[in-house]
Design an enzyme around this catalytic site. Structure first.
Site, short mmCIF file in Angstrom:
data_model
loop_
_atom_site.label_atom_id
_atom_site.label_comp_id
_atom_site.label_asym_id
_atom_site.label_seq_id
_atom_site.Cartn_x
_atom_site.Cartn_y
_atom_site.Cartn_z
N VAL A 17 -13.26 -4.95 82.44
CA VAL A 17 -12.72 -6.31 82.59
C VAL A 17 -11.21 -6.27 82.80
O VAL A 17 -10.69 -6.89 83.72
CB VAL A 17 -13.07 -7.18 81.36
CG1 VAL A 17 -12.45 -8.56 81.50
CG2 VAL A 17 -14.59 -7.29 81.22
N ILE A 138 -19.54 -18.05 83.67
CA ILE A 138 -20.02 -19.43 83.72
C ILE A 138 -19.09 -20.34 82.93
O ILE A 138 -18.88 -20.13 81.74
CB ILE A 138 -21.44 -19.56 83.14
CG1 ILE A 138 -22.38 -18.53 83.77
CG2 ILE A 138 -21.97 -20.96 83.32
CD1 ILE A 138 -23.76 -18.50 83.13
N ASP A 203 -25.77 -9.68 70.15
CA ASP A 203 -24.86 -10.24 71.15
C ASP A 203 -25.14 -11.73 71.35
O ASP A 203 -24.22 -12.56 71.32
CB ASP A 203 -25.03 -9.46 72.47
CG ASP A 203 -24.24 -10.05 73.60
OD1 ASP A 203 -23.06 -9.68 73.75
OD2 ASP A 203 -24.79 -10.89 74.34
N LYS A 207 -22.87 -15.38 70.44
CA LYS A 207 -22.65 -16.46 71.40
C LYS A 207 -23.23 -17.78 70.88
O LYS A 207 -22.64 -18.85 71.05
CB LYS A 207 -23.26 -16.09 72.74
CG LYS A 207 -22.50 -14.92 73.40
CD LYS A 207 -23.32 -14.26 74.50
CE LYS A 207 -22.54 -13.15 75.18
NZ LYS A 207 -23.37 -12.38 76.12
#
Lengths: 430, 430
Positions: A17, A138, A203, A207
């Site tokens: 990233v 998103i 994970d 979120k």
């Protein structure tokens, strides 16, 4: 009204990233400057291994001393893309204390320590943005925090982990078993060598905690999220789902209770009708379905991971934070005023698909139905299949609490005529 | 940090959207106050017919003198949900001049006069927000303006008109013709008595102009948008689409040219593969697909119209604008720095599906193929069907410019062996 003194940005981490963030900061410099109202300059990059070649990044910017970097005192924004709890947490709070705002992609840290980080940002009058922490590229945090700020969100239902969606989609489309599909995901780079965080739902749970907190304006800790992985989903479960006109997805579900007085957050595999927009989310894509009182049903869809998509979200935040600094203001901070309790999983109400192996003799169905009735779980449909003296019963229930269903299943297991409970799966999305 | 003096909001228009805005401002007052940091108060409502009963709105707030209302000088925000060009335009600029920021749901006005309105807002240091102007409740303007501010959008492809999507979906699912489907849409309240603005694509064209401007950081006027309605789509077109594995949607398409030096914007019916996420958008729903360099493919889906959904978007803007006022700042203004030219329709490159009625004799295919070749339009597939001395040829092309395709069709019409061009439809979404 372009300011000429550049805003200084430090990058913590320069992996998949971080290197994309640095690349786009260079290649799109003119666009970023026009959108912010001032140029942005990469002022330093903290890495663990300085000897690795980093294309396009001036070697004198690279340092292994992240702490010294965030203490410089002349930084406008620190972009944290290291991941994990420490040293990310300490670096972020140090950055706030030394005058920088922070953009982070760190879901684990935000889920675990979001409240403390928000408090540190507010104490120092700085911004904390983290669009990239949930569902990659998103736009989701900003729409929930800002676009829906005048609405009341009642439900968030999402596919927020691309690895598990790839595996489940593969199982659905090819009939493969879990291990075979996981092996393919690993070979293609969709799954890590140790896939635990993805396939066990850790994970997705991080979120879910972040989404629930933002959607309901309350604090939801990681421990508040009920979590079940998807390693036990079988090809046979997919066959059952197809008979129901459903597929199976690993869902993160955040709900406000019907009385509005509490919320729940959970991650587990579930059957979802093929007609639901989430059912057609393929491969490693993510999608999040949001139900609110005025807006109705919204869906946000896109790539949930990857260097460039995650960098897109980081850079969107970077532009916003830079604009805020030029205007001498900050964006929305933590909104936890609602302070709603998080109810335990037992109080979650949904539908269930239960497969039982039973003795193939008269009266079994009556016995089983009685157990459901005794626990207040209403049956929608039952399908009975006999084969060689054995038989199976597939029961689909109406809406019932998780506690009532759990009690039902415990009692079913005690029946002489029930040889075993082959599978229990929730049915969502109606 | 709650301020006690309320922010004053005036509402221009109290129809389907306005009455929902007023209702939510009352029922969600505590939530709005917590999210803004100060209470908001409805300070006045301008209507045309004051005698109509307006539930929950104090009669003394209602006035027919909208001009006097926006000139009061003590307003923080004016919410414009009248629609149309005048008097909305004058009321908005008057509101800016008298100290208020503006939230508008007016697509026609923003598409036609957005630049002038932005300039007026900037002159007076005020905000102009209009999330509700495009795709109703779907957060789209804010994600494009802010979430993707660090990315480069290359394409926006959307279903932005619910009425026409309802009609086309009905034609697709039932085999109905256009008129029959329109009649049903009218009976159900999805189409207005005069459906021209929807079915001729004017509504979608206004939204395309707004989206293109925001996506590409340039100015796109309503006149720059190529517009074709969907009144000539037939049941037979849907049959052809199905043979291609496609359906037909009225699409708004905004594209950056491959060389990056210009943009195009257009609205027309098009075939789109059933596997494309937009193909499964049913009924009156809207969805917008965005392709950007770093984020990749994103989609935003939800209700595109209706009182409550549109009010949700208006109120999200209201919260943002109120927060900006409390912070003494403004949000992003017009971003038109890229100043890219808008190319004419002739330069748009896409694929085409052409049905020809031809004489059923040898050599026709060779003649037709020659015409395509002479105009530089490469053929992907041809299907030939004979019936009673007549025959039809269905040609699907590779990508070619609209001008080249137009030249090809003109030349085909001149062939003796071509009795007529039954239909021409673009093929999008690949």
């Amino acid at each position: 009204m372009m300011r000429t003194r550049p805003l200084k940005v430090a990058l913590l981490g320069c992996g998949v990233v971080g290197s994309e963030v640095a690349r786009i900061m260079t290649t799109q410099a003119a666009d970023l400057a026009a959108r912010i109202g001032a140029p942005v300059e990469l002022a330093g990059v903290a890495v663990r291994r300085p000897d690795r070649v980093r294309e396009g990044i001036a070697p004198e910017l690279v340092t292994t001393d992240a702490t010294a970097l965030v203490k410089r005192g002349d930084l406008d924004v620190v972009v944290e893309v290291i991941g994990g709890i420490e040293p990310a947490r300490t670096l972020i709070t140090t950055a706030f204390a030394h005058g920088a705002s922070v953009v982070s992609a760190n879901k684990a840290l935000i889920a675990q320590d979001g409240a403390a980080l928000y408090a540190a940002a507010e104490e120092h009058g700085k911004d904390l943005y983290y669009e990239a922490a949930v569902a990659g590229a998103i736009p989701l945090i900003r729409p929930l925090r800002e676009s829906l700020a005048g609405d009341k969100v009642n439900r968030v239902l999402g596919i927020v982990n691309g690895t598990t969606n790839f595996i489940l989609d593969k199982m659905d489309s090819t009939g493969a078993g879990y291990q075979e599909a996981l092996d393919e995901a690993t070979a293609l780079g969709y799954a890590e060598a140790d896939p635990t965080a993805d396939v066990e739902g850790f994970d997705a749970a991080a979120k879910a905690a972040i989404l629930a907190g933002i959607a309901f304006h309350t604090r939801v800790r990681l421990d508040d999220v009920h979590r079940e992985g998807m390693t036990e989903v079988t090809a046979s479960d997919f066959a059952s789902a197809r008979e129901m006109g459903c597929t199976i997805k690993l869902l993160a579900i955040c709900e406000r209770a019907a009385d509005g007085g509490s919320v729940t957050a959970r991650v587990h595999p579930a059957m979802i009708p093929l007609t639901h927009p989430l059912a057609s989310v393929r491969g490693a894509y993510n999608a999040v379905f949001v139900e609110s009182e005025a807006a109705g049903q919204l869906m946000f869809y896109g790539p949930g991971a990857g260097g460039a998509p995650t960098a897109s979200a980081v850079l969107g935040d970077l532009v916003a934070v830079c604009r805020n600094r030029l205007a001498g203001t900050t964006g929305p901070g933590e909104s936890a005023y609602a302070a709603l309790p998080v109810s335990p999983m037992g109080e979650v109400v949904t539908r269930y698909h239960i497969s039982l192996d039973v003795a193939d003799k008269p009266g079994v169905l009556a016995q089983v139905a009685t157990v459901f009735a005794e626990h207040g779980v209403s049956i929608d449909t039952v399908r009975q299949q006999g084969k060689d003296g054995e038989a199976s019963l597939v029961v689909v229930t109406h809406r019932a609490s998780d506690a009532a269903l759990g009690g039902t299943v415990d009692a079913l297991r005690k029946l002489d005529t029930v040889r075993g409970v082959a599978s229990i799966m929730r049915v969502e999305g109606e």
